[in-house]
Motif scaffolding. Structure first.
Motif, mmCIF file in Angstrom:
data_model
loop_
_atom_site.group_PDB
_atom_site.id
_atom_site.type_symbol
_atom_site.label_atom_id
_atom_site.label_comp_id
_atom_site.label_asym_id
_atom_site.label_seq_id
_atom_site.Cartn_x
_atom_site.Cartn_y
_atom_site.Cartn_z
ATOM 1 N N CYS A 111 30.309 37.299 29.633
ATOM 2 C CA CYS A 111 31.277 38.011 29.743
ATOM 3 C C CYS A 111 31.355 39.138 28.832
ATOM 4 O O CYS A 111 31.549 40.363 29.075
ATOM 5 N N TRP A 112 31.124 38.651 27.395
ATOM 6 C CA TRP A 112 31.188 39.820 26.330
ATOM 7 C C TRP A 112 30.036 40.699 26.442
ATOM 8 O O TRP A 112 30.299 41.822 26.336
ATOM 9 N N HIS A 141 31.254 38.345 39.328
ATOM 10 C CA HIS A 141 32.665 38.014 38.973
ATOM 11 C C HIS A 141 33.016 38.654 37.763
ATOM 12 O O HIS A 141 34.281 38.601 37.139
ATOM 13 N N TYR A 142 32.041 39.024 36.853
ATOM 14 C CA TYR A 142 32.241 39.417 35.302
ATOM 15 C C TYR A 142 33.389 40.660 35.482
ATOM 16 O O TYR A 142 34.116 40.738 34.678
ATOM 17 N N VAL A 143 33.338 41.442 36.501
ATOM 18 C CA VAL A 143 34.064 42.572 36.739
ATOM 19 C C VAL A 143 35.428 42.278 37.054
ATOM 20 O O VAL A 143 36.153 43.042 36.360
ATOM 21 N N THR A 144 35.714 41.148 37.356
ATOM 22 C CA THR A 144 37.136 40.793 37.670
ATOM 23 C C THR A 144 37.898 40.238 36.300
ATOM 24 O O THR A 144 38.846 40.189 36.263
ATOM 25 N N GLU A 145 36.893 40.016 35.422
ATOM 26 C CA GLU A 145 37.460 39.417 34.105
ATOM 27 C C GLU A 145 37.615 40.369 33.110
ATOM 28 O O GLU A 145 37.855 40.078 31.920
ATOM 29 N N VAL A 212 41.560 33.262 50.254
ATOM 30 C CA VAL A 212 40.395 33.456 50.511
ATOM 31 C C VAL A 212 40.405 35.074 50.570
ATOM 32 O O VAL A 212 39.138 35.593 50.163
ATOM 33 N N GLU A 213 41.215 35.662 51.169
ATOM 34 C CA GLU A 213 41.126 37.092 51.164
ATOM 35 C C GLU A 213 40.958 37.804 49.731
ATOM 36 O O GLU A 213 40.574 38.696 49.343
ATOM 37 N N LYS A 214 42.198 37.205 49.123
ATOM 38 C CA LYS A 214 42.199 37.385 47.620
ATOM 39 C C LYS A 214 41.079 37.464 46.726
ATOM 40 O O LYS A 214 40.572 38.349 46.145
ATOM 41 N N ASN A 215 40.408 36.300 46.781
ATOM 42 C CA ASN A 215 38.969 36.189 46.096
ATOM 43 C C ASN A 215 37.801 37.186 46.653
ATOM 44 O O ASN A 215 37.172 37.633 46.037
ATOM 45 N N TYR A 216 37.937 37.362 48.000
ATOM 46 C CA TYR A 216 37.100 38.259 48.739
ATOM 47 C C TYR A 216 37.372 39.747 48.013
ATOM 48 O O TYR A 216 36.446 40.563 47.853
ATOM 49 N N ASN A 217 38.434 40.192 48.278
ATOM 50 C CA ASN A 217 38.944 41.661 47.773
ATOM 51 C C ASN A 217 38.965 41.782 46.222
ATOM 52 O O ASN A 217 38.525 42.846 45.826
ATOM 53 N N LEU A 218 39.240 40.812 45.155
ATOM 54 C CA LEU A 218 39.252 41.183 44.045
ATOM 55 C C LEU A 218 38.140 41.777 43.398
ATOM 56 O O LEU A 218 38.217 42.873 42.697
ATOM 57 N N PRO A 219 36.918 41.357 43.307
ATOM 58 C CA PRO A 219 35.858 42.106 42.688
ATOM 59 C C PRO A 219 35.650 43.511 43.566
ATOM 60 O O PRO A 219 35.547 44.454 42.639
#
Length: 614
Positions: A111-112, A141-145, A212-219
Motif C-alpha cells: 500500500c505504501w 484494491h490499493y486505490v480504495t485504501e 456486493v454493489e458497494k464492493n463492486y463500485n468502490l474501486p
C-alpha cells in the motif's frame, strides 16, 4: 545528467519492510534544476513493468526484468534521463517492486509503495495482465485504501461536509492503465471499442446498495474521482510464452508486430502527454524538490503518521524560500560588485546601480519562492539587501576618503614644504600663502571621481591649516591690524561656507537615501502583486479543471443512477464554486498593506542607521 542517465539507481530501499531513502539517488536529484516529468509504474509482480520502463528510457536493458516467478525489483528504482521531446524538462522513470508478492506477504508495504508512486509521479501507470474484469479490479484494491494512506490537508474541520479525498484530484497524477497479454476483442453489445472506451465502460457503476454493489463500485469510484485524466492501452502478447524469458534480448522483428506498434504508441503518448510534476497552484517541481518530497513522505511513514501533501509542501516551501533568499541576496552582491566602481562620483550614482541590482534580486526571489504567506522571507530579503547596500555605501565612503586624502596629500606637498622652509614668513607672506593654497584647491577640483567624501576631506584639510595660517597672517608685517582682522574674518566666512556646503550635501544624500528606500518598498510591492496575480490565475485554472472534472463525473453518475454519489459530488461542487468565487473576489489590498507596513518598519530602521553617520 550524463552520470545520472547511465543506469537506474534505487530511490527508496525496502529493507525488511522499512522504506528508506537512498542518499545517492537524492544527491542525483539534488543536481536536477529543471522541472521533472515523473512517470511511475505499479502493478503485480512479474507482469513486465520493467520492460516498458526500459522502452521509455530508449534502452533494451536497465531496470531489471528477471525471468522467473520471483520479484526482481525491491523498493522504488529511479532512472533520470533527458526528456526526448521537452529539452527544458528531465524525464524521471520510477519502477516499483511488484505488488502481491507471496514471498513478501506484506500488504501494508504494498500500500505504501502504491501511495508513494502516486505522490511522486505526474503520470501513474498501472500495469496488469489480461482484460479489465472483477479480478483485475479486486487486485486494484490499493486505490480504495488511498484515503487511509494519504491526506491532502494537515487538519480538517469537523463540520466540513466534504471529505479530504475530494482534494486528491487537485494533485494526483494522470492515470494510465496498461493491459498486457490481452487476447480478447474489445467489444460491448456487439460494438467494437477503443481502449479508452473499454476503460470507461469498465468503470461504470452498478445500481444497488448491497455490500456486493458497494464492493463492486468502490474501486471504480475511486479511479474516477481521484485521477484528473485516464488513459488505457491494450497490449497483445509480445511473443510465444517460451521466449518471454528472453524478452529484453529479442529484436523488434522477433516480436509480434502489433505488440511493437502498441509499445511505440504507449511511449509516444507518455512523451507527448505527460506533464511536469506540479504542486497545487501550478508550482512545477524540479529534481531537488522531488527528493525533498520523497524524504518528507518517508519521514511521515516512518513516524507512523499519514503522508500529508500540505505538510510536505510547507516543508518544501520553507527550504525553497531559504534558498530563494540566499540566491537573491547573492545575486545582488555579485551584480553590485560587477557594476559599482568605487568610489562613485555621488551617492545617487551608487543608489541608481543599487536600484537596478535590487530589482533583479527581487525577481530572482519571486521566481523561486512560494507560499511565503506571512512574507517573512521577503522581509528578510529587504533587510538583508538594505544591510548589504549599507556595506557598499560604507565601502564607497571609505574608498572616497582614502582616495581624496591621498590625492590631497600629493597636491599639498609643495605647500607644506614652503611652510616648513618659512617661505611665507616674510612681508606679504599671507598673500603668497593664499595663492599657494588656492593652487592646491584648484588642483583638487580637477581630480576626477573624488566621491562623496571630497568636500569633507578638503574641509578637514583647511581645518588642519588654521593655526599655521593664523601665524602667517599675524606675522605678516606688510599688513595693518585692520587688514589682518579683515583677512581673519574672510577666512572664517570661507570656512562657514564650506560647512554649509557640506551640510547641504548631507541633506541631499539623506533625501536620496529616503527616496531609495521608497523605491525599495514600491519595487517589492509591484513584483509581489504581479506574482500574486499569476498565482491567482494558476489557481483559477486549477479550480476550473477540478470543476470540469467533477461536472463530467456528476453527469455520468446521474446517468448511472448513483443518487448517493451524485449528492456527495453536489456538495463538493458547491464548495468548489464557493472557493472559486472567493479567489476571484479576493483583493490583494490586505496582503499588500501588510507587506507595506513590514517594509516601512524595516526601511525606517535602516534610514535611522543611515542618518546616524551625520
Amino acid at each position: 545528467m550524463n552520470m545520472a542517465s547511465k543506469v537506474p539507481v534505487c530511490l527508496i530501499e525496502n529493507v525488511k519492510g522499512q522504506l528508506i531513502p537512498n542518499q545517492k539517488a537524492l544527491e542525483i536529484l539534488s543536481e536536477i534544476t529543471q522541472p521533472v516529468v515523473v512517470v511511475a509504474i505499479v502493478g503485480l509482480y512479474r507482469t513486465g513493468k520493467s520492460y516498458l520502463m526500459n522502452k521509455l528510457a530508449g534502452k533494451k536493458t536497465g531496470f531489471s526484468l528477471g525471468s522467473t516467478i520471483q520479484s526482481h525489483t525491491n523498493g522504488i528504482w529511479m532512472w533520470c534521463i533527458p526528456h526526448p521531446q521537452k529539452p527544458d524538462n528531465t524525464l524521471i522513470l520510477l519502477d516499483t517492486e511488484g505488488l502481491g508478492d507471496v514471498e513478501k506477504g506484506d500488504n501494508q508495504n504494498d500500500c505504501w509503495i502504491f501511495a508513494l508512486a502516486i505522490l511522486l509521479s505526474s503520470t501513474f501507470v498501472y500495469n496488469s495482465m489480461g482484460p479489465i474484469n472483477q479480478q483485475a479490479m479486486d487486485q486494484l484494491h490499493y486505490v480504495t485504501e488511498l484515503t487511509d494512506q494519504i491526506r491532502a490537508r494537515a487538519s480538517t474541520d469537523q463540520e466540513d461536509e466534504v471529505e479530504d479525498s475530494s482534494e486528491f484530484v487537485r494533485f494526483f497524477p494522470d492515470f494510465v492503465w496498461v493491459l498486457r497479454d490481452v487476447t480478447l476483442r474489445l467489444e460491448a453489445d456487439g460494438q467494437s471499442l477503443t481502449a479508452d472506451e473499454y476503460l470507461e465502460n469498465s468503470l461504470k457503476l452498478k445500481q444497488g446498495t448491497s455490500e456486493v454493489e458497494k464492493n463492486y463500485n468502490l474501486p471504480r469510484l475511486c479511479i474516477r474521482k481521484f485521477f484528473p485524466k485516464k488513459k488505457c492501452f491494450v497490449f497483445y502478447p509480445p511473443t510465444e510464452w517460451k521466449k518471454l524469458s528472453e524478452l529484453e534480448n529479442l529484436h523488434d522483428d522477433a516480436l509480434d508486430s502489433d505488440f511493437v506498434q502498441q509499445v511505440a504508441e504507449f511511449c509516444s503518448f507518455i512523451f507527448g502527454s505527460s506533464k511536469a510534476k506540479a504542486l497545487p497552484g501550478g508550482i512545477k517541481v524540479n529534481g531537488a524538490q522531488l527528493g525533498i518530497l520523497a524524504h518528507t513522505y518517508l519521514d511521515a511513514i516512518k513516524s507512523g503518521t499519514v503522508p500529508c501533501l500540505e505538510n510536505a509542501v510547507n516543508t518544501l516551501a520553507e527550504r525553497e524560500n531559504s534558498i530563494a533568499l540566499q540566491k537573491a541576496t547573492d545575486h545582488y552582491s555579485e551584480q553590485m560588485d560587477q557594476q559599482v566602481r568605487l568610489p562613485t562620483d555621488t551617492l545617487q550614482e551608487l543608489l541608481d546601480i543599487h536600484a537596478v541590482c535590487e530589482k533583479k534580486a527581487i525577481a530572482v526571489f519571486m521566481d523561486r519562492s512560494f507560499k511565503d504567506d506571512q512574507r517573512k522571507f521577503q522581509e528578510k530579503l529587504v533587510a538583508t539587501i538594505e544591510e548589504r547596500k549599507e556595506d557598499f555605501i560604507q565601502q564607497n565612503e571609505a574608498a572616497s576618503l582614502s582616495y581624496c586624502q591621498a590625492e590631497l596629500e600629493k597636491l599639498s606637498e609643495p605647500l607644506r614644504e614652503s611652510i616648513s622652509r618659512g617661505d611665507f614668513s616674510v612681508p606679504g607672506g599671507h598673500s603668497l600663502y593664499l595663492e599657494a593654497r588656492k593652487k592646491v584647491e584648484q588642483g583638487y577640483e580637477h581630480v576626477p571621481r573624488k566621491g562623496v567624501k571630497a568636500s569633507e576631506v578638503f574641509r578637514d584639510f583647511l581645518k588642519s591649516l588654521i593655526t599655521t595660517e593664523d601665524c602667517i597672517l599675524q606675522s605678516d608685517k606688510a599688513l595693518t591690524d585692520g587688514q589682518k582682522a579683515m583677512a581673519a574674518e574672510q577666512s572664517k566666512k570661507e570656512a562657514a561656507e564650506k560647512e554649509l556646503e557640506l551640510m547641504r550635501q548631507h541633506q541631499m544624500e539623506q533625501e536620496e537615501a529616503r527616496e531609495a528606500h521608497m523605491r525599495t518598498i514600491s519595487e517589492n510591492m509591484v513584483q509581489l502583486q504581479r506574482k500574486m496575480e499569476m498565482e491567482r490565475d494558476n489557481l483559477l485554472e486549477e479550480q476550473e479543471r477540478m470543476l470540469d472534472h467533477k461536472l463530467k463525473e456528476i453527469e455520468k453518475l446521474f446517468q448511472e443512477g448513483a443518487g448517493k454519489e451524485v449528492n456527495h459530488l453536489k456538495v463538493e461542487i458547491n464548495l468548489l464554486l464557493g472557493q472559486t468565487d472567493a479567489i476571484k473576489q479576493n483583493s490583494f489590498d490586505g496582503i499588500l498593506s501588510m507587506l507595506r507596513e513590514i517594509l516601512v518598519n524595516v526601511s525606517t530602521s535602516q534610514i535611522n542607521r543611515f542618518l546616524k553617520y551625520w
